[in-house]
Design a protein around this motif. Structure first.
Motif: not given
Length: 287
Positions: A238-239, A241-244, A247
Motif C-alpha cells: 500500500w505504501a 502504491r501511494r508513494h508514502s 508508511w
C-alpha cells in the motif's frame, strides 16, 4: 564496659528459590555462593569488595540488593555489619527502597517506617510481628545490645516469613567464616562473572522469566512475530502504491520486528535437561 565490635561482612536474602535467583545473580558481576534458605535464597560473596573497592559494606550490599530487585516483585534484603554497626536495605522492583541502621550502641536510625514496610511486604503479622520488629528500633536494655545483636534479632523474626539460614550463616560472622559455611551449605552453588556474554545471556534469561516472557519466546511470541510479518506485507504494498515514505518506514519496522522475533525464538537454546547447570553456575570445589 566496652561496646563489642564486629568484623565486616554481609549477605543478601532473596525471597525466591535458588533457580530463580541464579540468573539475576550475574548482574552483580562478582563471585557468589548461592544456597537455599527455606523459602528464601541466601547469597554470600566469595570476595571482600568493601576492602578492595573502597566502599563501605552498607553501600556495597545496598547496591547489590537494588540490582537484584530490578524487574521483580520478590523482596531482597541486603544485610551488612561493620565495626559494631549493622543495617539492612529492603528492595523490591519499583517499590520504594527502605533502610534501617543501628550504631555500635544499638541506637536505631534510618527510615522511620522501615519496620512497618518490612512487615507489610513480607506478609508478617501486622500486630504481633510488627510489635517485635519495632522493639528492635527502641533503646536497648544495656551496653551489650549492639547493632549486630539487633540484626540477629531481626533475622530470627524472619523465620516467620519462611527464612531458614544454613548453619554458620548469621549476621556478625567474619566474611571468611561466612564463606566457609556457605561452601558446605546444602544445595550450594557458585555463580561467577564470566564477561559480557554471560551478562547479555543473564539479562535475556531474566527478560524471558518476567511478565513479558511469553511475548518474547514461545508460542505467543511466534504468533506475534508471524502476525507482524503478515501485517507488514500489505502495508508495504500500500505504501509503494501511494508513494508514502512514512508508511513504508512503518511497514519496514513492523516486518523487521516480526522477523527478529521469529529468529530470536528459533535461535535461543531450549530448556536445559534436568541435572544440568547454566553457564556460569557450577558446583563448589571443596578441595
Amino acid at each position: 564496659m566496652s561496646i563489642p565490635r564486629s568484623p565486616t561482612g554481609g549477605m543478601l536474602l532473596w525471597r525466591t528459590d535458588l533457580p530463580a535467583a541464579r540468573t539475576p545473580a550475574h548482574r552483580l558481576r562478582v563471585r557468589l555462593l548461592l544456597a537455599p534458605a527455606g523459602a528464601w535464597t541466601v547469597l554470600v560473596p566469595e570476595d571482600k569488595p568493601w576492602r578492595d573497592g573502597g566502599k563501605a559494606a552498607a553501600e556495597v550490599f545496598s547496591g547489590w540488593a537494588a540490582a537484584l530487585a530490578m524487574g521483580t516483585d520478590r523482596p531482597v534484603l541486603g544485610l551488612w555489619w561493620q565495626d559494631g554497626r549493622a543495617g539492612l536495605t529492603l528492595s523490591g522492583g519499583f517499590r520504594r527502597t527502605v533502610a534501617q541502621e543501628w550504631d555500635a550502641a544499638g541506637q536505631a536510625s534510618g527510615d522511620p517506617d522501615a519496620m512497618r514496610t518490612l512487615a507489610a511486604r513480607l506478609g508478617l503479622d501486622p500486630v504481633l510481628d510488627l510489635e517485635e520488629l519495632e522493639r528492635l528500633t527502641r533503646p536497648g536494655p544495656g551496653p551489650d545490645v549492639d547493632g549486630v545483636t539487633r540484626l540477629r534479632g531481626l533475622v530470627a523474626l524472619l523465620t516467620r516469613a519462611g527464612l531458614a539460614l544454613p548453619p554458620g550463616l548469621a549476621p556478625g560472622e567474619p566474611a571468611d567464616r561466612l564463606r566457609g559455611a556457605g561452601r558446605v551449605a546444602p544445595g550450594v552453588e557458585t555463580v561467577e562473572w564470566s564477561g559480557r556474554r554471560d551478562a547479555v545471556r543473564a539479562e535475556l534469561d531474566a527478560l524471558e522469566a518476567g511478565p513479558l516472557g511469553p511475548w518474547v519466546r514461545g508460542p505467543r511470541a511466534r504468533l506475534l512475530g508471524a502476525a507482524q510479518v503478515a501485517a507488514a506485507a500489505p502495508l508495504l504494498v500500500w505504501a509503494a502504491r501511494r508513494h508514502s515514505p512514512a508508511w513504508a518506514a512503518a511497514g519496514t519496522l513492523l516486518l523487521a520486528q516480526g522477523v527478529l522475533s521469529l529468529a530470536y525464538d528459533g535461535l535461543r537454546p531450549g530448556p536445559q535437561p534436568a541435572g544440568t547447570r547454566p553457564p556460569g553456575a557450577r558446583p563448589v570445589d571443596l578441595a
